[in-house]
Design a protein around this motif. Structure first.
Motif, PDB file in Angstrom:
ATOM      1  N   GLU A  94      47.362  45.899  11.537  1.00 17.76           N
ATOM      2  CA  GLU A  94      47.115  44.678  10.785  1.00 17.76           C
ATOM      3  C   GLU A  94      48.274  43.714  11.004  1.00 17.76           C
ATOM      4  OE1 GLU A  94      46.340  44.257   6.237  1.00 17.76           O
ATOM      5  OE2 GLU A  94      44.485  44.569   7.374  1.00 17.76           O
TER       6      GLU A  94
ATOM      7  N   GLU B 224      49.511  39.366  10.476  1.00 24.41           N
ATOM      8  CA  GLU B 224      49.253  38.085   9.843  1.00 24.41           C
ATOM      9  C   GLU B 224      49.277  37.000  10.913  1.00 24.41           C
ATOM     10  OE1 GLU B 224      52.112  36.298   6.969  1.00 24.41           O
ATOM     11  OE2 GLU B 224      50.388  36.539   5.606  1.00 24.41           O
TER      12      GLU B 224
ATOM     13  N   TYR C   9      46.027  34.430   7.981  1.00 26.43           N
ATOM     14  CA  TYR C   9      44.910  35.356   7.850  1.00 26.43           C
ATOM     15  C   TYR C   9      45.368  36.711   8.364  1.00 26.43           C
ATOM     16  CZ  TYR C   9      40.050  36.892   7.754  1.00 26.43           C
ATOM     17  OH  TYR C   9      38.877  37.554   7.465  1.00 26.43           O
ATOM     18  N   LYS C  10      45.227  37.727   7.549  1.00 29.32           N
ATOM     19  CA  LYS C  10      45.719  39.070   7.885  1.00 29.32           C
ATOM     20  C   LYS C  10      44.560  39.967   8.308  1.00 29.32           C
ATOM     21  CE  LYS C  10      49.220  42.192   6.162  1.00 29.32           C
ATOM     22  NZ  LYS C  10      50.096  42.520   5.044  1.00 29.32           N
ATOM     23  N   THR C  11      44.672  40.523   9.513  1.00 27.76           N
ATOM     24  CA  THR C  11      43.627  41.363  10.096  1.00 27.76           C
ATOM     25  C   THR C  11      44.193  42.083  11.318  1.00 27.76           C
ATOM     26  OG1 THR C  11      41.450  41.343  11.175  1.00 27.76           O
ATOM     27  CG2 THR C  11      42.816  39.396  11.459  1.00 27.76           C
TER      28      THR C  11
ATOM     29  N   TYR D 246      42.521  42.110  14.037  1.00 28.77           N
ATOM     30  CA  TYR D 246      41.877  41.443  15.170  1.00 28.77           C
ATOM     31  C   TYR D 246      42.144  39.941  15.171  1.00 28.77           C
ATOM     32  CZ  TYR D 246      39.256  45.819  15.264  1.00 28.77           C
ATOM     33  OH  TYR D 246      38.901  47.135  15.311  1.00 28.77           O
TER      34      TYR D 246
ATOM     35  N   GLU E 105      39.055  37.666  14.733  1.00 32.54           N
ATOM     36  CA  GLU E 105      38.615  37.432  13.359  1.00 32.54           C
ATOM     37  C   GLU E 105      39.449  36.322  12.724  1.00 32.54           C
ATOM     38  OE1 GLU E 105      38.177  39.779   9.084  1.00 32.54           O
ATOM     39  OE2 GLU E 105      39.238  40.747  10.725  1.00 32.54           O
ATOM     40  N   ALA E 106      40.761  36.365  12.939  1.00 29.96           N
ATOM     41  CA  ALA E 106      41.638  35.327  12.392  1.00 29.96           C
ATOM     42  C   ALA E 106      41.292  33.964  12.970  1.00 29.96           C
ATOM     43  CB  ALA E 106      43.098  35.678  12.673  1.00 29.96           C
TER      44      ALA E 106
ATOM     45  N   GLU F 114      38.293  32.404  11.350  1.00 27.51           N
ATOM     46  CA  GLU F 114      38.639  31.837  10.039  1.00 27.51           C
ATOM     47  C   GLU F 114      39.512  30.596  10.162  1.00 27.51           C
ATOM     48  OE1 GLU F 114      39.188  31.002   6.089  1.00 27.51           O
ATOM     49  OE2 GLU F 114      37.709  32.369   6.941  1.00 27.51           O
TER      50      GLU F 114
ATOM     51  N   LYS G 140      33.358  42.756  11.530  1.00 30.54           N
ATOM     52  CA  LYS G 140      34.238  41.772  10.896  1.00 30.54           C
ATOM     53  C   LYS G 140      33.801  40.336  11.221  1.00 30.54           C
ATOM     54  CE  LYS G 140      38.286  44.617  10.196  1.00 30.54           C
ATOM     55  NZ  LYS G 140      38.691  44.286   8.832  1.00 30.54           N
TER      56      LYS G 140
END
Length: 158
Positions: A21, A23, A34-36, A38, A41-42, A45, A78
């Motif tokens: 994970e 940021e 956005y923390k993920t 991938y 995915e960030a 967003e 996700k």
């Protein structure tokens, strides 16, 4: 003509089970993070582009490890929560000349005339970013696409 994010998904750290994970944020907007595990995915967003289509290029190993893995929530699940058009396109490992041409063709075929293109090469492997840049330069001339932004993240893991 559309807005497209092209990204490459790798295997990640095999010993830890993929990606850690992280940021993610744009340097011009560090307050919005956005923390993920991938980056794709960030980017979905953080870009907040209407009608954005995401195409993730995956090898067979990356598909099994991170797109639709059996033991965790993968990138496909996700991305689906954003209700955007996303899909994976299988590519070879890129170890031979035939593989390189196959990757070139598969990426080029995903570009439509006058597309607005965002690119993420953070998790691409070996020579794939160089192949991809060749495709983009060729597509800029032949399909008059517009390269909006190229992302490469230096990862700060938690």
């Amino acid at each position: 003509m559309g807005k497209k994010l092209f990204a490459f998904l790798g295997v990640g750290n095999k010993q830890t089970g993929g990606y850690n994970e992280t940021e993610y944020y744009f340097t011009d907007k560090p307050q919005k993070a956005y923390k993920t595990p991938y980056i794709q995915e960030a980017l979905a967003e953080l870009l907040k582009e209407p009608d954005l289509q995401i195409t993730v290029f995956v090898t067979e190993e990356a598909r099994n490890a991170n797109w639709e893995p059996e033991v965790k929530i993968g990138l496909k699940a996700k991305l689906e929560k954003f209700n955007i058009n996303c899909r994976a396109v299988d590519i070879p490992d890129g170890k031979t000349n035939n593989d390189i041409w196959d990757i070139f063709t598969k990426v080029y075929d995903e570009i439509e005339p006058q597309d607005e293109i965002y690119v993420d090469v953070t998790h691409s492997f070996r020579s794939i970013p160089i192949i991809f840049m060749s495709v983009l330069n060729y597509a800029k001339v032949t399909k008059r696409c517009d390269i909006k932004r190229i992302f490469y993240n230096i990862i700060n893991e938690f």
